[in-house]
Design an enzyme around this catalytic site. Sequence first.
Site, short mmCIF file in Angstrom:
data_model
loop_
_atom_site.label_atom_id
_atom_site.label_comp_id
_atom_site.label_asym_id
_atom_site.label_seq_id
_atom_site.Cartn_x
_atom_site.Cartn_y
_atom_site.Cartn_z
N TRP A 21 0.58 -1.19 0.06
CA TRP A 21 0.06 -0.09 -0.06
C TRP A 21 0.81 1.18 -0.04
CZ3 TRP A 21 -1.32 2.90 4.81
CH2 TRP A 21 -2.31 3.83 4.80
N GLN A 27 4.41 5.66 -4.50
CA GLN A 27 5.66 6.40 -3.87
C GLN A 27 7.09 5.99 -4.27
OE1 GLN A 27 6.14 5.41 0.11
NE2 GLN A 27 7.51 6.98 0.65
N TYR A 54 -5.02 -0.42 -4.62
CA TYR A 54 -3.82 0.19 -4.24
C TYR A 54 -3.33 0.89 -5.72
CZ TYR A 54 -3.82 -2.18 0.45
OH TYR A 54 -3.98 -2.49 1.77
N SER A 151 -11.46 -7.35 6.46
CA SER A 151 -10.67 -6.40 7.17
C SER A 151 -11.28 -5.26 7.45
CB SER A 151 -9.68 -5.74 5.79
OG SER A 151 -9.04 -4.70 6.26
N PRO A 207 1.78 -1.81 11.70
CA PRO A 207 2.17 -1.96 13.02
C PRO A 207 3.35 -0.95 13.51
CG PRO A 207 3.21 -3.65 11.27
CD PRO A 207 2.34 -2.83 10.72
N ALA A 209 2.75 2.09 12.81
CA ALA A 209 2.04 3.44 12.55
C ALA A 209 2.81 4.20 11.51
CB ALA A 209 2.04 4.23 14.00
N LYS A 216 11.31 8.54 13.84
CA LYS A 216 12.19 9.26 12.75
C LYS A 216 11.39 10.57 12.59
CE LYS A 216 10.12 7.42 8.35
NZ LYS A 216 10.68 6.46 7.27
N GLY A 285 5.05 -2.44 5.76
CA GLY A 285 5.33 -1.70 4.57
C GLY A 285 6.91 -1.48 4.61
N ASN A 295 13.17 -4.50 10.05
CA ASN A 295 12.08 -4.99 10.75
C ASN A 295 11.84 -6.33 10.90
OD1 ASN A 295 11.83 -2.18 10.45
ND2 ASN A 295 10.20 -2.29 8.86
N1 LIG Z 1 -6.49 -3.40 5.43
C1 LIG Z 1 -6.54 -2.39 5.20
O1 LIG Z 1 -7.53 -1.51 5.03
C2 LIG Z 1 -5.10 -1.73 5.35
C3 LIG Z 1 -4.66 -0.36 5.29
C4 LIG Z 1 -3.40 0.03 5.42
C5 LIG Z 1 -2.49 -0.83 5.40
N2 LIG Z 1 -2.92 -2.15 5.04
C6 LIG Z 1 -1.76 -3.30 4.73
O2 LIG Z 1 -0.75 -3.32 5.60
C7 LIG Z 1 0.45 -2.92 5.03
C8 LIG Z 1 1.45 -2.20 5.83
O3 LIG Z 1 1.03 -0.63 6.09
P1 LIG Z 1 1.97 0.38 6.34
O4 LIG Z 1 2.74 0.42 5.19
O5 LIG Z 1 1.14 1.54 6.80
O6 LIG Z 1 2.90 -0.29 7.60
P2 LIG Z 1 3.94 0.23 8.48
O7 LIG Z 1 4.96 -1.09 8.55
O8 LIG Z 1 3.26 0.82 9.70
O9 LIG Z 1 4.67 1.45 7.83
C9 LIG Z 1 5.41 1.21 6.66
C10 LIG Z 1 6.16 2.43 6.33
O10 LIG Z 1 6.86 2.93 7.50
C11 LIG Z 1 8.27 3.33 7.14
N3 LIG Z 1 9.30 2.28 7.83
C12 LIG Z 1 9.06 1.06 7.77
N4 LIG Z 1 10.21 0.47 8.16
C13 LIG Z 1 10.88 1.52 8.63
C14 LIG Z 1 12.37 1.61 9.29
N5 LIG Z 1 12.90 0.50 9.65
N6 LIG Z 1 12.76 2.87 9.54
C15 LIG Z 1 12.41 3.85 8.74
N7 LIG Z 1 10.98 4.01 8.30
C16 LIG Z 1 10.46 2.80 8.01
C17 LIG Z 1 8.35 3.40 5.56
O11 LIG Z 1 7.69 4.60 4.88
P3 LIG Z 1 8.69 5.85 4.51
O12 LIG Z 1 10.05 5.32 4.19
O13 LIG Z 1 7.98 6.23 3.52
O14 LIG Z 1 8.75 6.76 5.55
C18 LIG Z 1 7.21 2.28 5.07
O15 LIG Z 1 6.67 2.14 4.04
C19 LIG Z 1 0.28 -2.32 3.62
O16 LIG Z 1 1.17 -2.33 2.78
C20 LIG Z 1 -1.17 -3.17 3.30
O17 LIG Z 1 -0.63 -4.33 2.87
C21 LIG Z 1 -3.98 -2.62 5.05
#
Ligand SMILES: NC(=O)c1ccc[n+]([C@@H]2O[C@H](COP(=O)([O-])OP(=O)(O)OC[C@H]3O[C@@H](n4cnc5c(N)ncnc54)[C@H](OP(=O)(O)O)[C@@H]3O)[C@@H](O)[C@H]2O)c1
Length: 333
Positions: A21, A27, A54, A151, A207, A209, A216, A285, A295
Amino acid sequence: MQFRRLGRSGLKISEISYGNWITHGSQVEEDTAVACVHAALDEGITTFDTADVYAGTRAETVLGRALKGQRRESLEIFTKVYWPTGSGPNDRGLSRKHIMESIDGSLRRLGTDYVDLYQAHRYDHETPLEETMRAFEDVVRQGKALYIGVSEWRAEEIAAALKIADERGFDRIVSSQPQYSMLHRVIEAEVVPLCEREGIGQIVWSPIAQGVLTGKYLPGQAPPPGSRATDDKSGADFVKVWMGDEILRRVQELRPVAQDAGLTMAQLAVAWVLQNPNVSSAIVGASRPEQIRDNVKAVGVKLEKDLLARIDEILGDAVVSDPSHTSSPAVRP
Ligand SMILES: NC(=O)c1ccc[n+]([C@@H]2O[C@H](COP(=O)([O-])OP(=O)(O)OC[C@H]3O[C@@H](n4cnc5c(N)ncnc54)[C@H](OP(=O)(O)O)[C@@H]3O)[C@@H](O)[C@H]2O)c1
C-alpha cells in the site's frame, strides 16, 4: 523467519508479511519495489499483501512482476476487494458482480491462477451479507482463492458472517485484517476475543503506525526527506493522523525502552504486535529494502511484562482503544 497458523486454518504464514500500500505503483519506482520484494524473500518472508485498489490497481501489477519466477507453492499471496477500482457504481463494494469481476482482474494483474487469501476490504452496508458470502464461496469453489477473510469488520459483522457460513455450509472466514499497533488497539476489546473463540487470526496493518513508531519524525520539525509524511501522492494524507506533536513527543520517550530491549524502535513496534497470540502476522510496509532487513529482526522477540508496562505508561492516553473506531462507510465510496 518463523511461521504461524492463519487462525485455525491449516495455512502457515510468515510472522512478518510485506504489504505494498502507498509504495508500489505510487511512492516508489518499480526497481525499488522489486528490490523490496526480493529483500523480503531473502529474509524469509513468504506472505505478501496487496489490494485491487492500491495505486489504482498498479500495485498488484508491480507485485506480480516482482514475484515472477518464484515457486508459487512457497508464497502466500493475499489481496482484497471493496474500494473502487473504476468509476461505475458496480466497480466497488461486495456485490456478487463486483467480487466475480474483481477477482479475475486481481489474478490477471498478479499473474497467478489463485490467491491464497481473498479479503473483504471493508463491510458493505449496501449488499446483503448472504450475497457476499455466497459469492466468496463460489470464488473458493472455482479455485480462484483458497481462503477468505475480512478487513476492518466489527465483531458483530464477523459473527453475522460466521452464522451464515455455518448455516449454509459455506467456507468460514479465517482471518481479520485490522489496524493494530502500540498506538491503535481498538481490536483488543471485541474483535480479538470473538476471533480467538472462532479460530480467526489477525493479520495486522500499520504495525509501525506508518513509520511514526520508528521515531524518525520529531515534534516541531519537518519530516525527513523521502519519508511517507513528504509523499504528496497520498502518503502524507494518511500518516498525518499520527503526526501531532504530543504523539511524536511520547514516541521519542520509547527510544530508551527499545535500547534496553536491544531493539531498534521499528523492531520494538513490530515485536509488540507479535506478542498478541491472536496475531498471525504483522504486515509491514517498506519504501527501501534496508527497512525490511531492520524490521524482520522482530521475529521471535519476547517482550517482558515490565517493558510492556513501561510502553503503556509512556503512551498513556495517546493510545486509541475504543472499538467504535472500527467502522466501514455507511454507503459505498
Ligand atoms: N486492510 C487495510 O485497510 C489496510 C490499510 C493500510 C495498510 N494495509 C496493509 O498493511 C501494509 C502495511 O501498512 P503500512 O505501510 O502503513 O505499515 P507500517 O509498517 O506501519 O509502515 C510502513 C512505512 O514506515 C516506514 N518504515 C518502515 N520501516 C522503517 C524503518 N525500519 N525505518 C524507517 N522507516 C520505516 C516506511 O515509510 P517511509 O520510508 O516512506 O517513511 C514504510 O513504508 C500495507 O502495505 C497493506 O498491505 C491494509
